[in-house]
Write a protein that holds these residues in place. Structure first.
Motif, PDB file in Angstrom:
ATOM      1  N   VAL A   1       7.043 -11.162  -9.601  1.00 43.52           N
ATOM      2  CA  VAL A   1       7.778 -10.214 -10.419  1.00 43.52           C
ATOM      3  C   VAL A   1       8.873  -9.479  -9.467  1.00 43.52           C
ATOM      4  O   VAL A   1       8.480  -9.128  -8.093  1.00 43.52           O
ATOM      5  CB  VAL A   1       6.648  -9.003 -10.605  1.00 43.52           C
ATOM      6  N   GLU A   2       9.748  -9.435  -9.929  1.00 40.66           N
ATOM      7  CA  GLU A   2      10.832  -8.619  -8.810  1.00 40.66           C
ATOM      8  C   GLU A   2      11.061  -7.066  -9.322  1.00 40.66           C
ATOM      9  O   GLU A   2      11.219  -6.703 -10.256  1.00 40.66           O
ATOM     10  CB  GLU A   2      12.204  -9.356  -9.251  1.00 40.66           C
ATOM     11  N   LEU A   3      10.933  -6.293  -8.275  1.00 42.01           N
ATOM     12  CA  LEU A   3      10.966  -4.839  -8.327  1.00 42.01           C
ATOM     13  C   LEU A   3      12.443  -4.421  -7.662  1.00 42.01           C
ATOM     14  O   LEU A   3      12.458  -4.464  -6.490  1.00 42.01           O
ATOM     15  CB  LEU A   3       9.747  -4.017  -7.834  1.00 42.01           C
ATOM     16  N   ARG A   4      13.301  -3.711  -8.467  1.00 43.99           N
ATOM     17  CA  ARG A   4      14.411  -3.194  -7.845  1.00 43.99           C
ATOM     18  C   ARG A   4      14.527  -1.612  -8.279  1.00 43.99           C
ATOM     19  O   ARG A   4      14.281  -1.403  -9.528  1.00 43.99           O
ATOM     20  CB  ARG A   4      15.593  -3.873  -8.287  1.00 43.99           C
ATOM     21  N   GLY A   5      14.851  -0.738  -7.214  1.00 45.82           N
ATOM     22  CA  GLY A   5      15.104   0.466  -7.456  1.00 45.82           C
ATOM     23  C   GLY A   5      13.743   1.341  -7.591  1.00 45.82           C
ATOM     24  O   GLY A   5      13.852   2.520  -8.121  1.00 45.82           O
ATOM     25  N   VAL A   6      12.545   0.628  -7.384  1.00 51.72           N
ATOM     26  CA  VAL A   6      11.442   1.657  -7.271  1.00 51.72           C
ATOM     27  C   VAL A   6      11.304   2.302  -6.103  1.00 51.72           C
ATOM     28  O   VAL A   6      11.558   1.975  -5.149  1.00 51.72           O
ATOM     29  CB  VAL A   6      10.167   0.607  -7.735  1.00 51.72           C
ATOM     30  N   THR A   7      10.317   3.385  -6.256  1.00 55.64           N
ATOM     31  CA  THR A   7       9.752   4.164  -5.189  1.00 55.64           C
ATOM     32  C   THR A   7       8.502   3.771  -4.801  1.00 55.64           C
ATOM     33  O   THR A   7       7.481   3.914  -5.447  1.00 55.64           O
ATOM     34  CB  THR A   7       9.937   5.731  -5.325  1.00 55.64           C
ATOM     35  N   TRP A   8       8.162   3.248  -3.469  1.00 56.56           N
ATOM     36  CA  TRP A   8       6.744   2.996  -3.273  1.00 56.56           C
ATOM     37  C   TRP A   8       6.381   4.245  -2.468  1.00 56.56           C
ATOM     38  O   TRP A   8       6.928   4.719  -1.631  1.00 56.56           O
ATOM     39  CB  TRP A   8       6.929   1.939  -1.988  1.00 56.56           C
ATOM     40  N   ARG A   9       5.054   4.377  -2.813  1.00 57.53           N
ATOM     41  CA  ARG A   9       4.250   5.368  -2.409  1.00 57.53           C
ATOM     42  C   ARG A   9       3.045   5.028  -1.461  1.00 57.53           C
ATOM     43  O   ARG A   9       2.576   4.103  -2.181  1.00 57.53           O
ATOM     44  CB  ARG A   9       3.959   6.362  -3.384  1.00 57.53           C
ATOM     45  N   LYS A  10       2.732   5.559  -0.428  1.00 55.01           N
ATOM     46  CA  LYS A  10       1.412   5.037   0.346  1.00 55.01           C
ATOM     47  C   LYS A  10       0.226   5.688  -0.089  1.00 55.01           C
ATOM     48  O   LYS A  10       0.428   6.944  -0.479  1.00 55.01           O
ATOM     49  CB  LYS A  10       1.588   5.478   1.936  1.00 55.01           C
ATOM     50  N   ARG A  13      -5.188   7.757   0.138  1.00 55.73           N
ATOM     51  CA  ARG A  13      -6.441   7.198   0.768  1.00 55.73           C
ATOM     52  C   ARG A  13      -6.360   6.617   1.810  1.00 55.73           C
ATOM     53  O   ARG A  13      -7.438   5.747   2.480  1.00 55.73           O
ATOM     54  CB  ARG A  13      -7.355   6.784  -0.301  1.00 55.73           C
ATOM     55  N   SER A  14      -5.024   5.873   2.151  1.00 59.26           N
ATOM     56  CA  SER A  14      -4.650   4.824   3.461  1.00 59.26           C
ATOM     57  C   SER A  14      -5.128   5.603   4.616  1.00 59.26           C
ATOM     58  O   SER A  14      -5.002   6.929   4.951  1.00 59.26           O
ATOM     59  CB  SER A  14      -3.403   4.359   3.540  1.00 59.26           C
ATOM     60  N   SER A  15      -5.606   4.829   5.450  1.00 60.58           N
ATOM     61  CA  SER A  15      -6.145   5.542   6.846  1.00 60.58           C
ATOM     62  C   SER A  15      -4.935   5.844   7.602  1.00 60.58           C
ATOM     63  O   SER A  15      -4.159   5.039   7.712  1.00 60.58           O
ATOM     64  CB  SER A  15      -7.174   4.405   7.652  1.00 60.58           C
ATOM     65  N   GLY A  16      -5.232   6.753   8.253  1.00 61.38           N
ATOM     66  CA  GLY A  16      -4.269   7.794   8.936  1.00 61.38           C
ATOM     67  C   GLY A  16      -4.525   7.577  10.548  1.00 61.38           C
ATOM     68  O   GLY A  16      -3.857   7.859  11.431  1.00 61.38           O
ATOM     69  N   GLY A  17      -5.592   6.983  10.830  1.00 66.17           N
ATOM     70  CA  GLY A  17      -6.108   6.661  12.215  1.00 66.17           C
ATOM     71  C   GLY A  17      -5.344   5.563  12.853  1.00 66.17           C
ATOM     72  O   GLY A  17      -5.986   5.257  14.120  1.00 66.17           O
ATOM     73  N   GLY A  18      -4.818   4.994  12.458  1.00 62.90           N
ATOM     74  CA  GLY A  18      -3.980   3.825  13.252  1.00 62.90           C
ATOM     75  C   GLY A  18      -4.603   2.345  12.963  1.00 62.90           C
ATOM     76  O   GLY A  18      -4.250   1.390  13.353  1.00 62.90           O
ATOM     77  N   SER A  19      -5.589   2.330  12.018  1.00 57.03           N
ATOM     78  CA  SER A  19      -6.142   0.808  11.746  1.00 57.03           C
ATOM     79  C   SER A  19      -5.041   0.222  10.850  1.00 57.03           C
ATOM     80  O   SER A  19      -5.487  -1.063  10.811  1.00 57.03           O
ATOM     81  CB  SER A  19      -7.440   1.265  11.126  1.00 57.03           C
ATOM     82  N   GLY A  20      -4.257   0.737  10.616  1.00 61.60           N
ATOM     83  CA  GLY A  20      -3.315  -0.121   9.556  1.00 61.60           C
ATOM     84  C   GLY A  20      -3.665  -0.552   8.098  1.00 61.60           C
ATOM     85  O   GLY A  20      -3.062  -1.280   7.567  1.00 61.60           O
ATOM     86  N   ASP A  21      -4.664   0.197   7.722  1.00 60.46           N
ATOM     87  CA  ASP A  21      -5.282  -0.206   6.412  1.00 60.46           C
ATOM     88  C   ASP A  21      -4.381   0.631   5.423  1.00 60.46           C
ATOM     89  O   ASP A  21      -4.771   1.662   5.018  1.00 60.46           O
ATOM     90  CB  ASP A  21      -6.896   0.227   6.418  1.00 60.46           C
ATOM     91  N   CYS A  22      -3.418   0.085   5.005  1.00 60.07           N
ATOM     92  CA  CYS A  22      -2.128   1.020   4.262  1.00 60.07           C
ATOM     93  C   CYS A  22      -1.935   0.088   3.053  1.00 60.07           C
ATOM     94  O   CYS A  22      -1.695  -0.981   2.975  1.00 60.07           O
ATOM     95  CB  CYS A  22      -1.187   1.373   4.796  1.00 60.07           C
ATOM     96  N   VAL A  23      -1.942   0.826   1.459  1.00 62.58           N
ATOM     97  CA  VAL A  23      -1.585   0.209   0.527  1.00 62.58           C
ATOM     98  C   VAL A  23      -0.655   1.182   0.013  1.00 62.58           C
ATOM     99  O   VAL A  23      -0.479   2.406   0.107  1.00 62.58           O
ATOM    100  CB  VAL A  23      -2.873   0.171  -0.501  1.00 62.58           C
TER     101      VAL A  23
END
Length: 66
Positions: A1-10, A13-23
């Motif tokens: 799937v090719e996505l162009r011009g979409v806005t990605w949002r984090k 619920r992604s961890s902000g503690g530096g663990s890197g668990d981000c979606v």
């Protein structure tokens, strides 16, 4: 799937503690795409909006929200 011009949002619920668990999620019409923010070139999972909403609702109903 090719996505162009979409806005990605984090995920809020992604961890902000530096663990890197981000979606990140992007909505493109009737499709929802999900990717790992640490490996953006690693690929994307794409779902219909209806499937995505059922998935999220099932997590909420199951008490899996953290």
């Amino acid at each position: 799937v090719e996505l162009r011009g979409v806005t990605w949002r984090k995920s809020t619920r992604s961890s902000g503690g530096g663990s890197g668990d981000c979606v990140e999620v992007a909505i493109d019409g009737s499709m929802v795409a999900v990717r790992d923010s640490k490996d953006r070139a690693g690929g994307t999972l794409a779902f219909s909006a209806a499937t995505w909403h059922r998935f999220v609702a099932s997590l909420q109903a199951d008490g899996s929200r953290r």
